[in-house]
Motif scaffolding. Structure first.
Motif: not given
Length: 140
Positions: A1-23
């Motif tokens: 069984x394979x597991x994928x390690x997925x990073x969990x990000x905080x949306x509160x730490x994102x200043x500008x919504x337009x640059x979501x992925x970059x942030x």
């Protein structure tokens, strides 16, 4: 069984919504999730709001795969979106369907108290396909 390690990000730490992925990419994850047999994913964030209730509750975690080309949307699927409308930017999680108007999309909530809303497809600055969700039912 394979597991994928997925990073969990905080949306509160994102200043500008337009640059979501970059942030998100520039921020350090607050944690990592490992879930067996999950397809390839780019990250995870906490849900805020009630537009997808009861399917998703505020505080649930959604796991997503970034869509590199908006033309590759799978109609009827759930997406994490960053949208700019009249100079205001916001993040939302919605089902995305084709609109009756060419060049527009219809965003649909699971919560019946929220009306469907049409947006020009070019107003979508970021889209990520929601692949999975995690709910914590007890904190103790």
């Amino acid at each position: 069984m394979t597991s994928v390690r997925i990073p969990l990000y905080s949306v509160d730490a994102i200043a500008g919504v337009v640059e979501v992925y970059e942030q998100i990419s520039d921020n350090d994850p607050i944690a990592y999730l490992e879930i067996p047999n999950l397809p390839k994913c780019d990250g995870a964030i906490y849900v805020v709001g009630d537009s997808m209730y009861p399917l998703l509750k505020s505080g649930d975690i959604i796991i997503y795969k970034v869509l590199n080309n908006i033309q590759n949307i799978l109609w009827g699927e759930m997406y994490l979106l960053s949208i700019v409308q009249d100079g205001d930017a916001f993040i939302t999680v919605k089902y995305v369907k084709q609109s009756a108007s060419p060049g527009w999309v219809t965003l649909i909530s699971y919560n019946e108290h929220h009306q469907p809303k049409d947006f020009p497809i070019e107003s979508i600055r970021f889209a990520a396909h929601v692949k999975a969700s995690v709910r914590i039912n007890s904190m103790g």
